[in-house]
Scaffold this active site. Structure first.
Site, PDB file in Angstrom:
ATOM      1  N   HIS A 246       0.841  -1.188   0.000  1.00 26.25           N
ATOM      2  CA  HIS A 246       0.000   0.000   0.000  1.00 26.25           C
ATOM      3  C   HIS A 246       0.877   1.238   0.000  1.00 26.25           C
ATOM      4  O   HIS A 246       1.960   1.223   0.582  1.00 26.25           O
ATOM      5  CB  HIS A 246      -0.918   0.019   1.238  1.00 26.25           C
ATOM      6  N   GLU A 305      -7.906  -5.390  -0.357  1.00 26.31           N
ATOM      7  CA  GLU A 305      -8.414  -6.157  -1.491  1.00 26.31           C
ATOM      8  C   GLU A 305      -8.357  -7.664  -1.268  1.00 26.31           C
ATOM      9  O   GLU A 305      -9.110  -8.412  -1.879  1.00 26.31           O
ATOM     10  CB  GLU A 305      -7.645  -5.806  -2.767  1.00 26.31           C
TER      11      GLU A 305
HETATM   12  N1  CMC Z   1       4.051  -7.477  -4.486  1.00 31.72           N
HETATM   13  C1  CMC Z   1       5.381  -7.474  -4.664  1.00 31.72           C
HETATM   14  N2  CMC Z   1       6.142  -6.377  -4.542  1.00 31.72           N
HETATM   15  C2  CMC Z   1       5.532  -5.244  -4.229  1.00 31.72           C
HETATM   16  C3  CMC Z   1       4.157  -5.163  -4.027  1.00 31.72           C
HETATM   17  C4  CMC Z   1       3.405  -6.347  -4.157  1.00 31.72           C
HETATM   18  N3  CMC Z   1       2.089  -6.349  -3.983  1.00 31.72           N
HETATM   19  N4  CMC Z   1       3.810  -3.894  -3.733  1.00 31.72           N
HETATM   20  C5  CMC Z   1       4.935  -3.185  -3.768  1.00 31.72           C
HETATM   21  N5  CMC Z   1       5.976  -3.998  -4.066  1.00 31.72           N
HETATM   22  C6  CMC Z   1       7.373  -3.637  -4.180  1.00 31.72           C
HETATM   23  C7  CMC Z   1       7.644  -2.916  -5.487  1.00 31.72           C
HETATM   24  O1  CMC Z   1       7.958  -3.820  -6.515  1.00 31.72           O
HETATM   25  C8  CMC Z   1       8.795  -2.057  -5.125  1.00 31.72           C
HETATM   26  O2  CMC Z   1       9.980  -2.816  -5.100  1.00 31.72           O
HETATM   27  P1  CMC Z   1      11.332  -2.232  -5.714  1.00 31.72           P
HETATM   28  O3  CMC Z   1      11.609  -0.984  -4.933  1.00 31.72           O
HETATM   29  O4  CMC Z   1      12.312  -3.341  -5.479  1.00 31.72           O
HETATM   30  O5  CMC Z   1      11.021  -1.966  -7.155  1.00 31.72           O
HETATM   31  C9  CMC Z   1       8.498  -1.662  -3.668  1.00 31.72           C
HETATM   32  O6  CMC Z   1       7.684  -2.692  -3.152  1.00 31.72           O
HETATM   33  C10 CMC Z   1       7.777  -0.354  -3.545  1.00 31.72           C
HETATM   34  O7  CMC Z   1       6.694  -0.329  -4.442  1.00 31.72           O
HETATM   35  P2  CMC Z   1       6.019   0.995  -4.935  1.00 31.72           P
HETATM   36  O8  CMC Z   1       5.706   0.846  -6.383  1.00 31.72           O
HETATM   37  O9  CMC Z   1       6.783   2.208  -4.514  1.00 31.72           O
HETATM   38  O10 CMC Z   1       4.709   1.009  -4.120  1.00 31.72           O
HETATM   39  P3  CMC Z   1       3.522   1.984  -4.390  1.00 31.72           P
HETATM   40  O11 CMC Z   1       3.302   2.748  -3.147  1.00 31.72           O
HETATM   41  O12 CMC Z   1       3.663   2.762  -5.627  1.00 31.72           O
HETATM   42  O13 CMC Z   1       2.373   0.923  -4.690  1.00 31.72           O
HETATM   43  C11 CMC Z   1       0.550  -0.468  -4.615  1.00 31.72           C
HETATM   44  C12 CMC Z   1       1.322   0.631  -3.878  1.00 31.72           C
HETATM   45  C13 CMC Z   1      -0.743  -0.751  -3.860  1.00 31.72           C
HETATM   46  C14 CMC Z   1       0.188   0.024  -6.005  1.00 31.72           C
HETATM   47  C15 CMC Z   1       1.422  -1.731  -4.698  1.00 31.72           C
HETATM   48  O14 CMC Z   1       1.732  -2.185  -3.414  1.00 31.72           O
HETATM   49  C16 CMC Z   1       0.786  -2.818  -5.536  1.00 31.72           C
HETATM   50  O15 CMC Z   1       0.928  -2.825  -6.760  1.00 31.72           O
HETATM   51  N6  CMC Z   1       0.065  -3.810  -4.883  1.00 31.72           N
HETATM   52  C17 CMC Z   1      -0.585  -4.847  -5.611  1.00 31.72           C
HETATM   53  C18 CMC Z   1      -1.930  -4.349  -6.160  1.00 31.72           C
HETATM   54  C19 CMC Z   1      -2.929  -4.160  -5.051  1.00 31.72           C
HETATM   55  O16 CMC Z   1      -3.080  -4.973  -4.149  1.00 31.72           O
HETATM   56  N7  CMC Z   1      -3.684  -3.039  -5.169  1.00 31.72           N
HETATM   57  C20 CMC Z   1      -4.703  -2.672  -4.197  1.00 31.72           C
HETATM   58  C21 CMC Z   1      -4.251  -1.540  -3.332  1.00 31.72           C
HETATM   59  S1  CMC Z   1      -5.259  -1.316  -1.870  1.00 31.72           S
HETATM   60  C22 CMC Z   1      -6.672  -0.562  -2.500  1.00 31.72           C
HETATM   61  C23 CMC Z   1      -6.659   0.904  -2.321  1.00 31.72           C
HETATM   62  O17 CMC Z   1      -6.602   1.402  -1.174  1.00 31.72           O
HETATM   63  O18 CMC Z   1      -6.686   1.574  -3.372  1.00 31.72           O
END
Ligand code: CMC
Length: 362
Positions: A246, A305
């Protein structure tokens, strides 16, 4: 510039606070833990909208008015022609909502909260080749949604579970769809425009589009023993595990436990496939372990989710409709934020840094 506007403060709000360090969600001064199970969707909706529209209502009167509004919007289901029904459910629902008049008053807000709750079950039935079920104005939004979906009155436990879901997801700070709603409201466009923009932002897999893929993941894993190898292989391919991580929470998403709790009465009364729950718990544990090993510097925990997928599946919603159900619950939050922005905010108009060629070089 902050990529993804991370940590940028873009609004002042009295609606909700997401405390990512402590894993706490506060809605209008009340902790989520004290709302779920204690307050109905209608009373939380009344709380969120309080003072933002041209009419004040309590939960009971909102329940009655929403019932009447569901009955009134049902006529729009007739506009679901073949081209609308060929769309994924959330897009078909958005197409029908786009037919509603725009405005900023209580009646527009009421119509927008009622409409998706009627349109989504009707679209699902029409897509399955069955006739839509007309709303019953005497029921709560949660009970009527399930009745319009299945054609039967739901059990008390099913109604309570969906009601808890709608409360849990009613508002959540300045997430992408809520920001979209506020941007539209800041231009002076009406609530229908805000809600349409918000649905469009919600449907992406990084926001509200994740629970369907969570269920796909359970199916692909299949057995508890396969959880760790499957998850490891997904991470090896560079995939993200759906239902984890998240932008704000650095600990467990409190909404995940609220939904896990909402499932409990269904488990206790045998209305859930217990093997499915056991598989989900095994997947959750394996994912938490493997994410800790692979990403030791980035706390990644379960998000809303994950248990949304289990709950909505249990209640009989098909997985391609999960984002639409999320939109039904979140619409009140989008409306409240749009009104707050319209009443107190200015036009939202940030700037970009130009990094393209200068005229001479071009
Ligand atoms: N699985 C594996 N790795 C992850 C995940 C995950 N679910 N989420 C983040 N990471 C890793 C990402 O690859 C990155 O690693 P690195 O720095 O080595 O490249 C690191 O953690 C930081 O990720 P980020 O892109 O900076 O994280 P973000 O804040 O942009 O993304 C997120 C948040 C929710 C988009 C992401 O965690 C994700 O894609 N989760 C899976 C999709 C999901 O479950 N979405 C529902 C979100 S909750 C509903 C809501 O409140 O909207």
């Amino acid at each position: 510039m902050k990529n993804g506007l991370e940590d940028v403060i873009a609004a002042e709000t009295q609606l909700s606070d997401v405390d990512g360090e402590r894993g706490r969600l506060v809605i209008r001064g009340v902790s989520l833990d004290d709302l779920v199970g204690a307050q109905t969707y209608e009373s939380v909706a009344a709380l969120l909208l309080d003072g933002l529209l041209d009419r004040r209502v309590d939960g009971d009167s909102l329940q009655a008015l929403l019932g009447q509004a569901r009955t009134a919007v049902f006529a729009h289901v007739a506009a679901a022609d073949r081209s609308v029904l060929a769309l994924p459910p959330v897009d078909a629902m958005r197409a029908l909502i786009a037919r509603l008049p725009d405005g900023e008053d209580f009646d527009t807000a009421l119509r927008l909260m009622a409409a998706p709750a009627v349109f989504l079950p009707a679209i699902l039935r029409l897509q399955a080749g069955t006739a839509p079920v007309e709303p019953d104005a005497s029921l709560t939004q949660a009970a009527d949604m399930l009745r319009m979906l299945t054609g039967r009155l739901p059990s008390a436990e099913q109604t309570a579970a969906l009601d808890a879901y709608l409360v849990t997801i009613s508002d959540h700070g300045l997430n992408a769809s809520t920001f979209a709603s506020r941007v539209i409201a800041s231009t002076g466009a009406g609530l229908t425009s805000s809600v349409l923009a918000a649905i469009s932002a919600l449907k992406g897999p990084l926001h509200g589009g994740a629970p369907g893929p969570v269920l796909d993941m359970f199916d692909a894993i299949g057995s508890q023993a396969n959880a760790r190898p499957w998850l490891g292989a997904a991470l090896d391919r560079g995939e993200r595990l759906m239902g984890f991580g998240h932008r704000i929470y650095r600990v467990r998403d409190p909404r995940a436990d609220a939904l896990k709790g909402a499932l409990r009465p269904l488990v206790q009364t045998g209305q859930v496939d217990s093997a499915r729950i056991a598989l989900a718990e095994a997947v959750e544990q394996a994912a938490l372990t493997i994410l800790k090993e692979r990403k030791p510097d980035r706390p990644l925990d379960v998000n809303v989710e994950f248990y949304t997928a289990l709950l909505l599946d249990t209640l009989g919603f098909p997985r391609d409709a999960f984002t639409g159900v999320f939109a039904i619950g979140r619409t009140v939050g989008w409306i409240a934020h749009a009104r707050e922005q319209a009443l107190n905010g200015r036009l939202i108009r940030p700037r970009s840094v130009y990094v393209g060629p200068l005229p001479r070089a071009a």
